[in-house]
Design a protein around this motif. Structure first.
Motif, PDB file in Angstrom:
ATOM      1  N   GLY A  86      12.663 -11.214 -19.609  1.00 14.05           N
ATOM      2  CA  GLY A  86      13.459 -10.038 -19.280  1.00 14.05           C
ATOM      3  C   GLY A  86      12.687  -8.889 -18.672  1.00 14.05           C
ATOM      4  N   GLN A  87      11.524  -9.174 -18.093  1.00 12.13           N
ATOM      5  CA  GLN A  87      10.741  -8.098 -17.490  1.00 12.13           C
ATOM      6  C   GLN A  87      10.414  -8.400 -16.030  1.00 12.13           C
ATOM      7  OE1 GLN A  87       7.697  -8.421 -20.500  1.00 12.13           O
ATOM      8  NE2 GLN A  87       8.358  -6.494 -21.425  1.00 12.13           N
ATOM      9  N   GLY A  88      11.256  -9.242 -15.406  1.00 14.58           N
ATOM     10  CA  GLY A  88      11.022  -9.603 -14.019  1.00 14.58           C
ATOM     11  C   GLY A  88      11.265  -8.437 -13.082  1.00 14.58           C
ATOM     12  N   ARG A  89      10.591  -8.466 -11.954  1.00 17.88           N
ATOM     13  CA  ARG A  89      10.734  -7.424 -10.928  1.00 17.88           C
ATOM     14  C   ARG A  89      11.186  -8.084  -9.629  1.00 17.88           C
ATOM     15  NH1 ARG A  89       4.544  -5.976 -12.093  1.00 17.88           N
ATOM     16  NH2 ARG A  89       4.740  -5.349 -14.265  1.00 17.88           N
ATOM     17  N   PRO A  90      11.929  -7.364  -8.808  1.00 19.41           N
ATOM     18  CA  PRO A  90      12.444  -7.969  -7.569  1.00 19.41           C
ATOM     19  C   PRO A  90      11.345  -8.576  -6.694  1.00 19.41           C
ATOM     20  CG  PRO A  90      13.502  -5.861  -7.959  1.00 19.41           C
ATOM     21  CD  PRO A  90      12.430  -5.989  -9.001  1.00 19.41           C
ATOM     22  N   GLU A  91      10.165  -7.993  -6.706  1.00 14.58           N
ATOM     23  CA  GLU A  91       9.094  -8.497  -5.843  1.00 14.58           C
ATOM     24  C   GLU A  91       8.428  -9.765  -6.397  1.00 14.58           C
ATOM     25  OE1 GLU A  91       9.161  -5.545  -7.383  1.00 14.58           O
ATOM     26  OE2 GLU A  91       7.224  -5.037  -8.262  1.00 14.58           O
ATOM     27  N   ASP A  92       8.768 -10.155  -7.616  1.00 10.62           N
ATOM     28  CA  ASP A  92       8.096 -11.303  -8.235  1.00 10.62           C
ATOM     29  C   ASP A  92       8.323 -12.616  -7.480  1.00 10.62           C
ATOM     30  OD1 ASP A  92       6.888  -9.861 -10.210  1.00 10.62           O
ATOM     31  OD2 ASP A  92       8.396 -10.307 -11.747  1.00 10.62           O
ATOM     32  N   LEU A  93       9.500 -12.806  -6.902  1.00 11.73           N
ATOM     33  CA  LEU A  93       9.775 -14.086  -6.244  1.00 11.73           C
ATOM     34  C   LEU A  93       8.879 -14.267  -5.018  1.00 11.73           C
ATOM     35  CD1 LEU A  93      13.641 -14.426  -6.568  1.00 11.73           C
ATOM     36  CD2 LEU A  93      11.827 -15.189  -8.098  1.00 11.73           C
ATOM     37  N   ALA A  94       8.723 -13.210  -4.237  1.00 15.26           N
ATOM     38  CA  ALA A  94       7.842 -13.305  -3.071  1.00 15.26           C
ATOM     39  C   ALA A  94       6.390 -13.474  -3.509  1.00 15.26           C
ATOM     40  CB  ALA A  94       7.999 -12.055  -2.195  1.00 15.26           C
ATOM     41  N   LYS A  95       6.023 -12.803  -4.599  1.00 16.07           N
ATOM     42  CA  LYS A  95       4.643 -12.928  -5.099  1.00 16.07           C
ATOM     43  C   LYS A  95       4.367 -14.337  -5.612  1.00 16.07           C
ATOM     44  CE  LYS A  95       3.511  -8.246  -6.545  1.00 16.07           C
ATOM     45  NZ  LYS A  95       3.436  -7.365  -7.709  1.00 16.07           N
ATOM     46  N   LEU A 148      11.480 -22.413  -6.567  1.00 17.00           N
ATOM     47  CA  LEU A 148      11.979 -21.276  -5.789  1.00 17.00           C
ATOM     48  C   LEU A 148      12.893 -21.755  -4.665  1.00 17.00           C
ATOM     49  CD1 LEU A 148       8.818 -18.995  -5.599  1.00 17.00           C
ATOM     50  CD2 LEU A 148      10.861 -18.669  -6.995  1.00 17.00           C
ATOM     51  N   LYS A 149      12.643 -22.945  -4.150  1.00 19.72           N
ATOM     52  CA  LYS A 149      13.489 -23.475  -3.089  1.00 19.72           C
ATOM     53  C   LYS A 149      14.853 -23.922  -3.630  1.00 19.72           C
ATOM     54  CE  LYS A 149      13.479 -27.097   0.443  1.00 19.72           C
ATOM     55  NZ  LYS A 149      12.765 -28.292   0.931  1.00 19.72           N
ATOM     56  N   HIS A 150      14.852 -24.611  -4.755  1.00 22.01           N
ATOM     57  CA  HIS A 150      16.088 -25.233  -5.238  1.00 22.01           C
ATOM     58  C   HIS A 150      16.824 -24.438  -6.321  1.00 22.01           C
ATOM     59  CE1 HIS A 150      15.288 -28.796  -2.875  1.00 22.01           C
ATOM     60  NE2 HIS A 150      14.061 -28.831  -3.365  1.00 22.01           N
ATOM     61  N   PHE A 151      16.109 -23.587  -7.062  1.00 25.54           N
ATOM     62  CA  PHE A 151      16.730 -22.869  -8.191  1.00 25.54           C
ATOM     63  C   PHE A 151      16.460 -21.369  -8.131  1.00 25.54           C
ATOM     64  CE2 PHE A 151      15.720 -27.198  -9.582  1.00 25.54           C
ATOM     65  CZ  PHE A 151      16.996 -27.655  -9.893  1.00 25.54           C
ATOM     66  N   ARG A 152      16.293 -20.862  -6.918  1.00 25.32           N
ATOM     67  CA  ARG A 152      15.969 -19.442  -6.748  1.00 25.32           C
ATOM     68  C   ARG A 152      17.010 -18.549  -7.444  1.00 25.32           C
ATOM     69  NH1 ARG A 152      12.444 -17.945  -2.954  1.00 25.32           N
ATOM     70  NH2 ARG A 152      12.154 -15.717  -2.681  1.00 25.32           N
ATOM     71  N   HIS A 153      18.278 -18.965  -7.392  1.00 27.56           N
ATOM     72  CA  HIS A 153      19.343 -18.159  -7.980  1.00 27.56           C
ATOM     73  C   HIS A 153      19.138 -17.946  -9.488  1.00 27.56           C
ATOM     74  CE1 HIS A 153      20.498 -22.402  -8.294  1.00 27.56           C
ATOM     75  NE2 HIS A 153      21.224 -22.063  -9.348  1.00 27.56           N
ATOM     76  N   GLU A 154      18.534 -18.906 -10.172  1.00 25.20           N
ATOM     77  CA  GLU A 154      18.313 -18.742 -11.613  1.00 25.20           C
ATOM     78  C   GLU A 154      17.248 -17.667 -11.877  1.00 25.20           C
ATOM     79  OE1 GLU A 154      18.022 -22.080 -14.208  1.00 25.20           O
ATOM     80  OE2 GLU A 154      19.290 -23.342 -12.924  1.00 25.20           O
ATOM     81  N   PHE A 155      16.218 -17.659 -11.045  1.00 27.84           N
ATOM     82  CA  PHE A 155      15.171 -16.642 -11.187  1.00 27.84           C
ATOM     83  C   PHE A 155      15.734 -15.265 -10.824  1.00 27.84           C
ATOM     84  CE2 PHE A 155      11.343 -19.191 -11.865  1.00 27.84           C
ATOM     85  CZ  PHE A 155      11.840 -20.464 -11.610  1.00 27.84           C
ATOM     86  N   ALA A 156      16.494 -15.221  -9.729  1.00 28.95           N
ATOM     87  CA  ALA A 156      17.062 -13.946  -9.276  1.00 28.95           C
ATOM     88  C   ALA A 156      18.025 -13.378 -10.315  1.00 28.95           C
ATOM     89  CB  ALA A 156      17.770 -14.145  -7.936  1.00 28.95           C
ATOM     90  N   ARG A 193      19.743 -27.371 -18.132  1.00 27.97           N
ATOM     91  CA  ARG A 193      18.376 -26.912 -18.412  1.00 27.97           C
ATOM     92  C   ARG A 193      18.094 -25.576 -17.724  1.00 27.97           C
ATOM     93  NH1 ARG A 193      15.049 -26.409 -21.594  1.00 27.97           N
ATOM     94  NH2 ARG A 193      12.879 -26.969 -21.389  1.00 27.97           N
ATOM     95  N   ASP A 194      17.434 -24.687 -18.458  1.00 26.83           N
ATOM     96  CA  ASP A 194      17.011 -23.400 -17.914  1.00 26.83           C
ATOM     97  C   ASP A 194      15.743 -23.650 -17.082  1.00 26.83           C
ATOM     98  OD1 ASP A 194      15.672 -20.953 -17.523  1.00 26.83           O
ATOM     99  OD2 ASP A 194      16.483 -20.103 -19.373  1.00 26.83           O
ATOM    100  N   MET A 195      15.848 -23.505 -15.766  1.00 26.13           N
ATOM    101  CA  MET A 195      14.724 -23.863 -14.901  1.00 26.13           C
ATOM    102  C   MET A 195      13.605 -22.819 -14.927  1.00 26.13           C
ATOM    103  SD  MET A 195      15.668 -26.759 -14.219  1.00 26.13           S
ATOM    104  CE  MET A 195      14.654 -27.477 -12.951  1.00 26.13           C
ATOM    105  N   VAL A 196      13.928 -21.590 -15.276  1.00 27.50           N
ATOM    106  CA  VAL A 196      12.865 -20.586 -15.417  1.00 27.50           C
ATOM    107  C   VAL A 196      12.008 -20.938 -16.634  1.00 27.50           C
ATOM    108  CG1 VAL A 196      12.337 -18.132 -15.651  1.00 27.50           C
ATOM    109  CG2 VAL A 196      14.370 -18.843 -14.366  1.00 27.50           C
ATOM    110  N   GLU A 197      12.669 -21.296 -17.719  1.00 33.71           N
ATOM    111  CA  GLU A 197      11.938 -21.694 -18.923  1.00 33.71           C
ATOM    112  C   GLU A 197      11.122 -22.959 -18.664  1.00 33.71           C
ATOM    113  OE1 GLU A 197      12.382 -24.136 -21.571  1.00 33.71           O
ATOM    114  OE2 GLU A 197      10.955 -23.093 -22.869  1.00 33.71           O
ATOM    115  N   THR A 198      11.712 -23.875 -17.898  1.00 35.15           N
ATOM    116  CA  THR A 198      10.994 -25.111 -17.553  1.00 35.15           C
ATOM    117  C   THR A 198       9.733 -24.800 -16.758  1.00 35.15           C
ATOM    118  OG1 THR A 198      13.070 -26.354 -17.516  1.00 35.15           O
ATOM    119  CG2 THR A 198      11.200 -27.327 -16.337  1.00 35.15           C
TER     120      THR A 198
END
Ligand code: SF4
Length: 122
Positions: free
Chosen positions: A66-75, A103-111, A25-30
């Motif tokens: 496809g328009q994510g920015r590096p600062e989005d995870l902290a935001k 963000l804790k368990h699937f941060r790598h998918e967002f990154a 499963r795509d966790m960002v989509e979820t």
């Protein structure tokens, strides 16, 4: 599954939803779908929930498209943290908790999606 065990695992019973998915499963989509649900369900009575659920959805939607920015995870983390415990009913916490858990368990998918977006824009 009981209240104490789920609380020890850092979550809660109460909203009555269990989602079962496999590891493909795509966790960002979820999270995008979950965030849309909470934004839609917010009654708008209190500001952290009314504004925060929209911010969460828009950021996750941007990352997923496809328009994510590096600062989005902290935001994302910051907005979720500022919703937690600051709303009239539990919907605000319920909207923030999956964001923090993802963000804790699937941060790598967002990154990975943000990295791909940055490479495509370069
Ligand atoms: S936390 Fe509850 S009361 Fe506050 S805006 Fe969200 S749904 Fe409404």
């Amino acid at each position: 599954m009981d209240y104490d065990s789920i609380a020890k695992a850092g979550s809660m019973l109460g909203s009555g939803a269990v989602m079962v998915m496999d590891d493909s499963r795509d966790m960002v989509e979820t999270l995008q779908r979950l965030s849309y649900f909470y934004m839609h369900e917010s009654c708008g009575q209190c500001t952290p929930c009314r504004e925060g659920t929209g911010w969460l959805w828009r950021m996750v939607h941007r990352i997923q498209n496809g328009q994510g920015r590096p600062e989005d995870l902290a935001k994302l983390d910051n907005v979720a943290e500022n919703i937690m415990g600051r709303t009239i009913c539990a919907l605000g916490d319920a909207a923030a908790m999956p964001v923090r858990a993802m963000l804790k368990h699937f941060r790598h998918e967002f990154a990975a999606k943000i990295d791909a977006a940055m490479k495509a824009a370069a």
